[in-house]
Scaffold this motif. Structure first.
Motif, mmCIF file in Angstrom:
data_model
loop_
_atom_site.group_PDB
_atom_site.id
_atom_site.type_symbol
_atom_site.label_atom_id
_atom_site.label_comp_id
_atom_site.label_asym_id
_atom_site.label_seq_id
_atom_site.Cartn_x
_atom_site.Cartn_y
_atom_site.Cartn_z
ATOM 1 N N CYS A 33 0.839 -1.196 0.000
ATOM 2 C CA CYS A 33 0.000 0.000 0.000
ATOM 3 C C CYS A 33 0.878 1.250 0.000
ATOM 4 O O CYS A 33 2.027 1.222 0.456
ATOM 5 C CB CYS A 33 -0.929 0.042 1.206
ATOM 6 N N ILE A 34 0.339 2.309 -0.522
ATOM 7 C CA ILE A 34 0.968 3.630 -0.443
ATOM 8 C C ILE A 34 -0.102 4.604 0.004
ATOM 9 O O ILE A 34 -1.226 4.578 -0.505
ATOM 10 C CB ILE A 34 1.596 4.052 -1.778
ATOM 11 N N GLY A 35 0.249 5.443 0.955
ATOM 12 C CA GLY A 35 -0.721 6.358 1.513
ATOM 13 C C GLY A 35 -0.215 7.779 1.554
ATOM 14 O O GLY A 35 0.986 8.043 1.447
ATOM 15 N N TRP A 36 -1.154 8.686 1.693
ATOM 16 C CA TRP A 36 -0.861 10.094 1.929
ATOM 17 C C TRP A 36 -1.331 10.454 3.332
ATOM 18 O O TRP A 36 -2.451 10.111 3.720
ATOM 19 C CB TRP A 36 -1.561 10.973 0.908
ATOM 20 N N PHE A 37 -0.472 11.153 4.045
ATOM 21 C CA PHE A 37 -0.769 11.665 5.373
ATOM 22 C C PHE A 37 -0.573 13.182 5.346
ATOM 23 O O PHE A 37 0.111 13.712 4.478
ATOM 24 C CB PHE A 37 0.171 11.057 6.416
ATOM 25 N N ARG A 38 -1.140 13.858 6.324
ATOM 26 C CA ARG A 38 -0.899 15.292 6.446
ATOM 27 C C ARG A 38 -0.761 15.666 7.914
ATOM 28 O O ARG A 38 -1.320 15.017 8.793
ATOM 29 C CB ARG A 38 -2.007 16.105 5.787
ATOM 30 N N GLN A 39 -0.001 16.722 8.116
ATOM 31 C CA GLN A 39 0.240 17.199 9.475
ATOM 32 C C GLN A 39 0.271 18.717 9.475
ATOM 33 O O GLN A 39 1.114 19.332 8.811
ATOM 34 C CB GLN A 39 1.549 16.646 10.024
ATOM 35 N N ALA A 40 -0.650 19.299 10.211
ATOM 36 C CA ALA A 40 -0.676 20.744 10.398
ATOM 37 C C ALA A 40 0.115 21.097 11.656
ATOM 38 O O ALA A 40 0.280 20.244 12.535
ATOM 39 C CB ALA A 40 -2.117 21.232 10.507
ATOM 40 N N PRO A 41 0.603 22.329 11.771
ATOM 41 C CA PRO A 41 1.379 22.715 12.945
ATOM 42 C C PRO A 41 0.617 22.460 14.245
ATOM 43 O O PRO A 41 -0.551 22.839 14.366
ATOM 44 C CB PRO A 41 1.616 24.209 12.732
ATOM 45 N N GLY A 42 1.271 21.787 15.176
ATOM 46 C CA GLY A 42 0.675 21.517 16.470
ATOM 47 C C GLY A 42 -0.336 20.390 16.485
ATOM 48 O O GLY A 42 -0.966 20.139 17.510
ATOM 49 N N LYS A 43 -0.483 19.699 15.355
ATOM 50 C CA LYS A 43 -1.455 18.608 15.279
ATOM 51 C C LYS A 43 -0.769 17.300 14.938
ATOM 52 O O LYS A 43 0.388 17.272 14.512
ATOM 53 C CB LYS A 43 -2.530 18.936 14.244
#
Length: 126
Positions: A33-43
């Motif tokens: 599998c290949i996935g996309w993740f995201r991270q906002a500041p402080g989260k």
């Protein structure tokens, strides 16, 4: 050594679109599998979308269903994330990740992935 390189991030206005690319240094068919993740500041880093390489099945976070689409191009060893109708809350650093093997729960969590890219920044202005 597996390398994943993200590209395509940038700044857009709300309602706009971006297409992110994740280029792998080896055949994507080596991964489960290949996935996309995201991270906002402080989260925390959250999963956005996953594609299962063999079946092409996909899974999405509820927050992006109907707006984002993940796809793969085996010939280019690349996975894409098409992001439409972007909202300010979509702004984050976006990472792609690859998992070698099937795991219980199916590539849902960060620990299910073995390799990570360095990320590409997405900014959405209102």
């Amino acid at each position: 050594q597996v390398q994943l390189v993200e590209s395509g991030g940038g700044s857009v206005q709300a309602g706009g679109s971006l297409r992110l690319s994740c280029a792998a240094s080896q055949s994507i068919y080596n991964f489960y599998c290949i996935g996309w993740f995201r991270q906002a500041p402080g989260k925390e880093r959250d999963r956005v979308a996953t594609i299962y390489i063999g079946s092409r099945n996909t899974a999405y976070a509820d927050s992006v269903k109907g707006r984002f689409s993940i796809s793969r191009d085996g010939a280019k060893n690349t996975v894409y994330l098409q992001m439409d109708s972007l909202k300010p809350e979509d702004a984050a650093m976006y990472f792609c990740a690859a998992g070698r093997a099937a795991v219980p729960g199916g590539c849902t969590n960060m620990q299910d992935y073995n390799y990570w890219g360095q990320g590409t920044q997405v900014t959405v202005s209102s």
